[in-house]
Motif scaffolding. Structure first.
Motif, PDB file in Angstrom:
ATOM      1  N   CYS A  74       3.232  -0.267 -12.013  1.00 36.43           N
ATOM      2  CA  CYS A  74       3.051   0.711 -10.934  1.00 36.43           C
ATOM      3  C   CYS A  74       3.368   2.131 -11.410  1.00 36.43           C
TER       4      CYS A  74
ATOM      5  N   CYS B  56       6.202  -3.062  -3.328  1.00 33.62           N
ATOM      6  CA  CYS B  56       5.041  -2.250  -2.959  1.00 33.62           C
ATOM      7  C   CYS B  56       5.085  -2.078  -1.441  1.00 33.62           C
TER       8      CYS B  56
ATOM      9  N   ARG C 159      -2.543  -4.029  -0.763  1.00 40.79           N
ATOM     10  CA  ARG C 159      -2.613  -3.392  -2.082  1.00 40.79           C
ATOM     11  C   ARG C 159      -4.013  -3.523  -2.680  1.00 40.79           C
TER      12      ARG C 159
ATOM     13  N   CYS D 244      -4.376  -3.791  -8.547  1.00 40.05           N
ATOM     14  CA  CYS D 244      -2.923  -3.977  -8.547  1.00 40.05           C
ATOM     15  C   CYS D 244      -2.603  -5.458  -8.328  1.00 40.05           C
TER      16      CYS D 244
END
Ligand code: SF4
Length: 109
Positions: free
Chosen positions: A46, A65, A71, A75
């Motif tokens: 990230c 996250c 997301r 990712c």
């Protein structure tokens, strides 16, 4: 001082993972099922090229996250293939030797 070679590698990797996740979904699936391990929530993926604005600390040395359920596909699937691991200092996932070659050979058969 910024490592320009690493930044180029990361920029290419980000674009490739985005395109793979959008247009090569079957290839992505075939690659990620070959990897071993589990995410240790180090958050390194990230911070590739820049720190993701959705990255949060979990208060115990790990990361979360803040849009996990929503997301982005690239990712969700990181790392997709062995070369993705070169973009971070460490990642708890591993791939067997020849993982990418096997998938490409099957795709062209
Ligand atoms: S770098 Fe690997 S272990 Fe760390 S958060 Fe990303 S996927 Fe998980």
């Amino acid at each position: 001082m910024a490592d320009i070679s690493l930044m180029k590698l990361q920029a290419r990797g980000k674009v490739r993972r985005f395109l793979q996740s959008q247009f090569r979904k079957e290839q992505v699936h075939a690659l990620v099922v070959q990897r071993h391990g589990e995410c240790n929530r180090c958050g390194e993926c990230c911070r590739i090229l820049f720190r993701c604005p959705f990255l949060r600390s979990d208060g115990n040395g790990g990361h979360l996250c803040s849009i996990y359920a929503l997301r982005f596909e690239q990712c969700r699937h990181y790392p997709i293939q062995p070369c993705d691991l070169r973009e971070v200092e460490s990642c708890s996932y591993q791939f067997p030797t020849g993982a990418t070659a096997d998938v490409r050979a099957r795709a062209s058969a």
